[in-house]
Design a protein around this motif. Structure first.
Motif, PDB file in Angstrom:
ATOM      1  N   ASP A   1       0.871  -1.298  -0.091  1.00  0.00           N
ATOM      2  CA  ASP A   1      -0.057  -0.095   0.171  1.00  0.00           C
ATOM      3  C   ASP A   1       0.779   1.438   0.051  1.00  0.00           C
ATOM      4  OD1 ASP A   1      -2.049  -1.668   0.053  1.00  0.00           O
ATOM      5  OD2 ASP A   1      -2.336  -1.625   2.057  1.00  0.00           O
ATOM      6  N   GLN A   2       2.158   1.311   0.655  1.00  0.00           N
ATOM      7  CA  GLN A   2       2.727   2.548   0.886  1.00  0.00           C
ATOM      8  C   GLN A   2       4.225   1.958   0.724  1.00  0.00           C
ATOM      9  OE1 GLN A   2       1.897   5.404   1.007  1.00  0.00           O
ATOM     10  NE2 GLN A   2      -0.165   5.187   1.079  1.00  0.00           N
ATOM     11  N   PRO A   3       4.682   1.403  -0.247  1.00  0.00           N
ATOM     12  CA  PRO A   3       6.030   0.933  -0.545  1.00  0.00           C
ATOM     13  C   PRO A   3       6.876   1.673  -0.378  1.00  0.00           C
ATOM     14  CG  PRO A   3       5.133   1.316  -2.766  1.00  0.00           C
ATOM     15  CD  PRO A   3       4.008   1.576  -1.767  1.00  0.00           C
ATOM     16  N   GLU A   4       7.368   3.130  -0.833  1.00  0.00           N
ATOM     17  CA  GLU A   4       8.158   3.978  -0.466  1.00  0.00           C
ATOM     18  C   GLU A   4       8.003   4.307   1.050  1.00  0.00           C
ATOM     19  OE1 GLU A   4       7.887   7.619  -2.930  1.00  0.00           O
ATOM     20  OE2 GLU A   4       7.962   6.316  -4.789  1.00  0.00           O
ATOM     21  N   ALA A   5       7.080   4.693   1.634  1.00  0.00           N
ATOM     22  CA  ALA A   5       7.320   5.052   3.134  1.00  0.00           C
ATOM     23  C   ALA A   5       7.669   3.768   3.846  1.00  0.00           C
ATOM     24  CB  ALA A   5       5.900   5.339   3.578  1.00  0.00           C
ATOM     25  N   PHE A   6       7.231   2.572   3.383  1.00  0.00           N
ATOM     26  CA  PHE A   6       7.844   1.414   4.168  1.00  0.00           C
ATOM     27  C   PHE A   6       9.313   1.135   4.012  1.00  0.00           C
ATOM     28  CE2 PHE A   6       8.611  -3.099   4.187  1.00  0.00           C
ATOM     29  CZ  PHE A   6       7.802  -3.645   5.356  1.00  0.00           C
ATOM     30  N   GLN A   7       9.713   1.286   2.775  1.00  0.00           N
ATOM     31  CA  GLN A   7      11.155   1.183   2.458  1.00  0.00           C
ATOM     32  C   GLN A   7      11.877   1.983   3.462  1.00  0.00           C
ATOM     33  OE1 GLN A   7      11.743   1.607  -1.792  1.00  0.00           O
ATOM     34  NE2 GLN A   7      10.434  -0.452  -2.216  1.00  0.00           N
ATOM     35  N   LYS A   8      11.667   3.392   3.124  1.00  0.00           N
ATOM     36  CA  LYS A   8      12.479   4.310   4.017  1.00  0.00           C
ATOM     37  C   LYS A   8      12.469   4.249   5.631  1.00  0.00           C
ATOM     38  CE  LYS A   8      11.444   8.260   0.692  1.00  0.00           C
ATOM     39  NZ  LYS A   8      10.926   9.375   0.500  1.00  0.00           N
ATOM     40  N   ALA A   9      11.148   3.637   6.052  1.00  0.00           N
ATOM     41  CA  ALA A   9      11.357   3.175   7.535  1.00  0.00           C
ATOM     42  C   ALA A   9      12.196   2.193   7.645  1.00  0.00           C
ATOM     43  CB  ALA A   9       9.728   2.853   8.017  1.00  0.00           C
ATOM     44  N   VAL A  10      12.423   1.312   6.997  1.00  0.00           N
ATOM     45  CA  VAL A  10      13.164  -0.103   7.269  1.00  0.00           C
ATOM     46  C   VAL A  10      14.539   0.615   7.226  1.00  0.00           C
ATOM     47  CG1 VAL A  10      14.123  -2.142   6.145  1.00  0.00           C
ATOM     48  CG2 VAL A  10      11.372  -1.767   6.615  1.00  0.00           C
ATOM     49  N   GLU A  11      14.898   1.410   5.811  1.00  0.00           N
ATOM     50  CA  GLU A  11      16.157   1.889   5.537  1.00  0.00           C
ATOM     51  C   GLU A  11      16.760   2.665   6.804  1.00  0.00           C
ATOM     52  OE1 GLU A  11      15.946   3.777   2.096  1.00  0.00           O
ATOM     53  OE2 GLU A  11      15.901   2.035   0.821  1.00  0.00           O
ATOM     54  N   ALA A  12      15.893   3.610   7.608  1.00  0.00           N
ATOM     55  CA  ALA A  12      16.335   4.607   8.474  1.00  0.00           C
ATOM     56  C   ALA A  12      16.560   3.726   9.566  1.00  0.00           C
ATOM     57  CB  ALA A  12      15.180   5.693   8.781  1.00  0.00           C
ATOM     58  N   PHE A  13      15.774   2.659  10.227  1.00  0.00           N
ATOM     59  CA  PHE A  13      15.985   1.971  11.445  1.00  0.00           C
ATOM     60  C   PHE A  13      17.353   1.163  11.027  1.00  0.00           C
ATOM     61  CE2 PHE A  13      15.402  -2.696  13.081  1.00  0.00           C
ATOM     62  CZ  PHE A  13      15.598  -2.010  14.588  1.00  0.00           C
ATOM     63  N   LEU A  14      17.599   0.326   9.950  1.00  0.00           N
ATOM     64  CA  LEU A  14      18.549  -0.280   9.677  1.00  0.00           C
ATOM     65  C   LEU A  14      19.903   0.576   9.894  1.00  0.00           C
ATOM     66  CD1 LEU A  14      17.625  -2.773   6.989  1.00  0.00           C
ATOM     67  CD2 LEU A  14      17.903  -3.255   9.465  1.00  0.00           C
ATOM     68  N   ALA A  15      19.798   1.782   9.309  1.00  0.00           N
ATOM     69  CA  ALA A  15      21.240   2.797   9.146  1.00  0.00           C
ATOM     70  C   ALA A  15      21.511   3.275  10.702  1.00  0.00           C
ATOM     71  CB  ALA A  15      20.752   3.907   8.507  1.00  0.00           C
ATOM     72  N   SER A  16      20.455   3.021  11.544  1.00  0.00           N
ATOM     73  CA  SER A  16      20.762   3.373  12.940  1.00  0.00           C
ATOM     74  C   SER A  16      21.218   2.307  14.026  1.00  0.00           C
ATOM     75  CB  SER A  16      19.595   3.764  13.680  1.00  0.00           C
ATOM     76  OG  SER A  16      18.658   2.676  13.863  1.00  0.00           O
ATOM     77  N   GLN A  17      21.673   1.301  12.995  1.00  0.00           N
ATOM     78  CA  GLN A  17      22.124  -0.109  13.782  1.00  0.00           C
ATOM     79  C   GLN A  17      23.747  -0.287  13.604  1.00  0.00           C
ATOM     80  OE1 GLN A  17      20.079  -1.649  16.136  1.00  0.00           O
ATOM     81  NE2 GLN A  17      18.558  -0.198  15.142  1.00  0.00           N
TER      82      GLN A  17
END
Length: 278
Positions: free
Chosen positions: A258-274
């Motif tokens: 439903d919201q592929p770009e928002a989903f991808q960005k949320a995952v990317e931001a979280f992974l970038a913080s690890q």
């Protein structure tokens, strides 16, 4: 009843969707686990978006996609399947992302083998037992199984006898493949439907394990979904005490579609913080 033995996931020639970055990266891999009646193929566009930064691996769970059909849908069993695949691929530790049923597999893996999990991403599922809710879907798939449709239009007509929602029918149709039989060429289900139905009480049950997962966790939920309601949050916090919640607007249970770009960005931001290293 003892748990079923692990199966070799994605054992056919194609194997799992396993994509590495174009350049060397010290980022830990990301493992993606689909939901009920889904497959690794549903995640191709997301894998391509994440691939530039890290190795990404999408698996087909037992009775789904290209993986073997086998009895047993307990979460401890499916977690063991995924761990066996990671051993075969030489992945010692990874970020684990799971949607729906795959989210419960991911939670189970994190609780049972926390040293193998760098972080956990749970997409639109809570670690609680749900009510039966797929009777119409199973009936529709049984119609296809009995009907031997010659083309996708015939298959859609059969699915439509029990499922009115066209997007759901299109999703279910991703499980069709053409086969030759005594009745000629027809579309057939590639999923282990009988094994899934037999194990459905396990599928709607709680994740495996008896401890909380204390590692970094992101929980994504769709604002229009009922799968992670506010009254489920206490159980979620108890099992995943480090969870950070993000709600995606204008998204239902299939929030990644439903919201592929928002989903991808949320995952990317979280992974970038690890942390990048083991």
């Amino acid at each position: 009843m003892p748990n079923a033995s692990p199966v070799e996931l994605n054992c056919l020639d194609t194997g799992p969707l396993d994509m590495g970055p174009a350049e060397a990266s010290d980022a830990l891999p990301l493992v993606v686990i689909h939901g009920l009646l889904g497959s690794a193929d549903n995640w191709r566009s997301h894998l391509k978006a994440w691939q530039p930064h890290r190795r990404v691996i999408a698996v087909d769970l037992r009775n789904h996609g290209r993986s073997p059909h086998a009895e047993g849908m307990a979460y401890s069993t499916m977690s063991d399947d995924v761990l066996a695949l990671l051993d075969r691929l030489g992945v010692e530790k990874a970020h684990i992302l799971g949607h729906s049923m795959g989210g419960k597999v991911a939670i189970s893996l994190a609780r049972l083998a926390p040293k193998r999990v760098a972080s956990l991403i749970v997409a639109d599922i809570a670690p609680v037992a749900y009510s039966h809710g797929h009777d119409d879907v199973f009936a529709a798939l049984k119609e296809v199984e009995r009907g031997f449709p010659k083309n996708r239009r015939e298959a859609d007509d059969l699915l439509g006898q029990h499922v009115d929602h066209r997007p759901t029918r299109l999703f279910l149709a991703t499980n069709l493949e053409r086969r030759e039989s005594e009745k000629g060429s027809a579309l057939a289900l590639r999923i282990g439907l009988d094994a899934i139905m037999a194990g459905y009480d396990d599928v709607i049950g709680e994740p495996a394990g008896d401890t909380s997962y204390e590692g970094p966790t992101l929980v994504l939920r769709g604002a229009d979904s009922v799968y992670v309601s506010d009254d489920m949050l206490p159980a979620l916090r108890e099992m995943l005490p480090q969870a950070r919640m993000v709600t995606l607007k204008n998204a239902g249970h299939w929030l990644h579609a439903d919201q592929p770009e928002a989903f991808q960005k949320a995952v990317e931001a979280f992974l970038a913080s690890q942390p990048k290293s083991l």
